[in-house]
Design a protein around this motif. Structure first.
Motif, mmCIF file in Angstrom:
data_model
loop_
_atom_site.group_PDB
_atom_site.id
_atom_site.type_symbol
_atom_site.label_atom_id
_atom_site.label_comp_id
_atom_site.label_asym_id
_atom_site.label_seq_id
_atom_site.Cartn_x
_atom_site.Cartn_y
_atom_site.Cartn_z
ATOM 1 N N LEU A 1 44.013 51.114 38.190
ATOM 2 C CA LEU A 1 42.851 50.583 38.893
ATOM 3 C C LEU A 1 42.574 51.241 40.247
ATOM 4 C CD1 LEU A 1 43.374 46.796 38.103
ATOM 5 C CD2 LEU A 1 41.718 48.349 37.062
ATOM 6 N N LEU B 1 42.495 43.029 42.094
ATOM 7 C CA LEU B 1 42.714 42.921 40.649
ATOM 8 C C LEU B 1 44.045 43.526 40.235
ATOM 9 C CD1 LEU B 1 39.165 43.642 39.189
ATOM 10 C CD2 LEU B 1 40.399 41.465 39.227
ATOM 11 N N LEU C 1 35.370 42.954 37.730
ATOM 12 C CA LEU C 1 35.940 41.760 38.359
ATOM 13 C C LEU C 1 35.795 40.541 37.451
ATOM 14 C CD1 LEU C 1 37.074 40.182 40.824
ATOM 15 C CD2 LEU C 1 34.704 39.961 41.602
ATOM 16 N N ALA D 1 46.627 40.969 41.330
ATOM 17 C CA ALA D 1 46.581 39.796 40.450
ATOM 18 C C ALA D 1 47.186 40.109 39.082
ATOM 19 C CB ALA D 1 45.140 39.309 40.291
ATOM 20 N N SER D 2 46.972 41.314 38.597
ATOM 21 C CA SER D 2 47.544 41.711 37.306
ATOM 22 C C SER D 2 49.061 41.808 37.390
ATOM 23 C CB SER D 2 46.948 43.051 36.859
ATOM 24 O OG SER D 2 45.550 42.943 36.683
ATOM 25 N N MET E 1 38.019 40.926 34.281
ATOM 26 C CA MET E 1 39.454 40.793 34.573
ATOM 27 C C MET E 1 39.818 39.360 34.938
ATOM 28 S SD MET E 1 41.284 43.565 34.170
ATOM 29 C CE MET E 1 42.692 43.309 35.232
ATOM 30 N N VAL E 2 38.956 38.670 35.669
ATOM 31 C CA VAL E 2 39.226 37.261 35.993
ATOM 32 C C VAL E 2 39.286 36.453 34.702
ATOM 33 C CG1 VAL E 2 38.226 35.176 37.030
ATOM 34 C CG2 VAL E 2 38.372 37.287 38.352
ATOM 35 N N VAL F 1 38.227 44.946 45.834
ATOM 36 C CA VAL F 1 38.189 44.261 44.534
ATOM 37 C C VAL F 1 39.212 44.883 43.589
ATOM 38 C CG1 VAL F 1 36.785 44.009 42.427
ATOM 39 C CG2 VAL F 1 35.848 43.338 44.633
#
Length: 195
Positions: free
Chosen positions: A145, A119, A167, A122-123, A170-171, A115
């Motif tokens: 992270l 993240l 999660l 994705a960031s 952050m989403v 996870v």
């Protein structure tokens, strides 16, 4: 009329600079940022593989009766207090992971690690999309992270409750940030609602 022209120029200048900064990411920046991400994600997976224990610790003992089918999974149980908290979503995720992969308390440790890696990735992608190119400063995301400062959290599977919260937050943050770049706010809201 003169003030309007000044205001227009004042607000138009940053747009021109942003447009000028868009372009291809430099190969060294791509190699550094994604290299750091990969190295730190791999190091976290190694940490769990090397030091993760398949013996429940602390709060995980509260899940053992449910994992062994001594405690039925009911709405009342899901909503019951865990210490001072109500954690139905982490309990469900915990149970689903153990039903899929078998009872191994390292499963949630790997999940937490993946996870955080997802993240961080994705960031990086979101920052690249917003800026128009990758920057060396995007190494901030994996450094923040995936660092071993949270080794204790990564090695305790029940920290799933906190990683799940991170999660979801952050989403939501990424969906809001990307809403102005082609992702509609309603789509961002639906994604967060599903999460």
């Amino acid at each position: 009329r003169r003030n309007r022209t000044c205001e227009t120029k004042l607000f138009a200048a940053p747009q021109a600079e942003v447009g000028a900064s868009r372009g291809r990411s430099s190969l060294p920046a791509v190699l550094v940022v994604w290299g750091v991400w990969f190295a730190m994600a791999a190091a976290d997976v190694w940490l769990v593989a090397r030091y993760g224990s398949n013996v429940p610790s602390w709060d995980e003992w509260d899940m053992v009766p449910t994992l062994t089918h001594e405690q039925p999974v009911t709405g009342e149980w899901l909503w019951s207090q865990h210490n001072e908290h109500r954690v139905p979503l982490p309990r469900l995720v915990f149970l689903v992971l153990h039903r899929i992969f078998g009872i191994d308390f390292r499963v949630t440790m790997y999940f937490n690690t993946l996870v955080m890696a997802a993240l961080a990735a994705a960031s990086i992608v979101a920052a690249t999309r917003l800026r128009g190119r990758l920057s060396y400063s995007d190494v901030f995301f994996p450094l923040t992270l995936l660092n071993w400062g949270q080794a204790v959290n990564l090695l305790w599977g029940w920290q799933l409750q906190f990683f799940t919260s991170v999660l979801l937050a952050m989403v939501a943050l990424l969906a809001i940030a990307l809403a102005g770049t082609g992702v509609s706010l309603s789509t961002a809201g639906i994604v967060e609602g599903v999460m």
